[in-house]
Design a protein around this motif. Structure first.
Motif, PDB file in Angstrom:
ATOM      1  N   UNK A 193       0.815  -1.215   0.000  1.00  0.00           N
ATOM      2  CA  UNK A 193       0.000   0.000   0.000  1.00  0.00           C
ATOM      3  C   UNK A 193       0.843   1.257   0.000  1.00  0.00           C
ATOM      4  N   UNK A 194       1.897   1.287   0.829  1.00  0.00           N
ATOM      5  CA  UNK A 194       2.766   2.461   0.872  1.00  0.00           C
ATOM      6  C   UNK A 194       3.517   2.647  -0.447  1.00  0.00           C
ATOM      7  N   UNK A 195       3.951   1.546  -1.039  1.00  0.00           N
ATOM      8  CA  UNK A 195       4.619   1.634  -2.346  1.00  0.00           C
ATOM      9  C   UNK A 195       3.684   2.247  -3.384  1.00  0.00           C
ATOM     10  N   UNK A 196       2.430   1.824  -3.380  1.00  0.00           N
ATOM     11  CA  UNK A 196       1.454   2.367  -4.323  1.00  0.00           C
ATOM     12  C   UNK A 196       1.205   3.845  -4.071  1.00  0.00           C
ATOM     13  N   UNK A 197       1.010   4.207  -2.813  1.00  0.00           N
ATOM     14  CA  UNK A 197       0.710   5.601  -2.471  1.00  0.00           C
ATOM     15  C   UNK A 197       1.855   6.529  -2.864  1.00  0.00           C
ATOM     16  N   UNK A 198       3.103   6.119  -2.658  1.00  0.00           N
ATOM     17  CA  UNK A 198       4.228   6.981  -2.977  1.00  0.00           C
ATOM     18  C   UNK A 198       4.623   6.935  -4.452  1.00  0.00           C
ATOM     19  N   UNK A 199       4.358   5.838  -5.154  1.00  0.00           N
ATOM     20  CA  UNK A 199       4.733   5.728  -6.558  1.00  0.00           C
ATOM     21  C   UNK A 199       3.723   6.391  -7.485  1.00  0.00           C
ATOM     22  N   UNK A 200       2.461   6.424  -7.122  1.00  0.00           N
ATOM     23  CA  UNK A 200       1.423   6.975  -7.985  1.00  0.00           C
ATOM     24  C   UNK A 200       1.670   8.448  -8.341  1.00  0.00           C
ATOM     25  N   UNK A 201       1.959   9.325  -7.365  1.00  0.00           N
ATOM     26  CA  UNK A 201       2.232  10.723  -7.735  1.00  0.00           C
ATOM     27  C   UNK A 201       3.472  10.886  -8.612  1.00  0.00           C
ATOM     28  N   UNK A 202       4.477  10.046  -8.403  1.00  0.00           N
ATOM     29  CA  UNK A 202       5.675  10.120  -9.246  1.00  0.00           C
ATOM     30  C   UNK A 202       5.318   9.779 -10.692  1.00  0.00           C
ATOM     31  N   UNK A 203       4.517   8.735 -10.878  1.00  0.00           N
ATOM     32  CA  UNK A 203       4.072   8.366 -12.216  1.00  0.00           C
ATOM     33  C   UNK A 203       3.256   9.464 -12.869  1.00  0.00           C
ATOM     34  N   UNK A 204       2.402  10.115 -12.100  1.00  0.00           N
ATOM     35  CA  UNK A 204       1.613  11.227 -12.648  1.00  0.00           C
ATOM     36  C   UNK A 204       2.510  12.386 -13.059  1.00  0.00           C
ATOM     37  N   UNK A 205       3.535  12.669 -12.263  1.00  0.00           N
ATOM     38  CA  UNK A 205       4.441  13.763 -12.592  1.00  0.00           C
ATOM     39  C   UNK A 205       5.248  13.454 -13.855  1.00  0.00           C
TER      40      UNK A 205
END
Length: 79
Positions: A30-42
């Protein structure tokens, strides 16, 4: 006691499909998803409308090397 809870199995079931993992693994995923999602959007934003858009479509600007100043003695020095 807390390590027993941390490594106890948690099961998520949707219909007939279930995914069993330890609670520690669910938290890590869950933490990996939460922190990786904004990076992918950027990254997506930079490649579509940001600084990484150019005529060829995928050319990002290269970092500029540090400028060298002339010293009082006439030689070059870097900052």
């Amino acid at each position: 006691m807390s390590s027993t809870l941390w490594w106890s199995e948690a099961l998520i079931v949707i219909g007939r499909l279930g995914i069993p993992m330890a609670l520690a693994h669910w938290v890590g995923e869950g933490l990996t998803t939460v922190f990786s999602f904004p990076v992918g959007l950027d990254v997506r934003r930079e490649l579509t409308i940001g600084n990484c858009v150019s005529a060829d479509g995928r050319s990002c600007p290269r970092p500029v090397p540090p400028r060298r100043k002339q010293s009082a003695e006439g030689g070059e020095r870097s900052e």
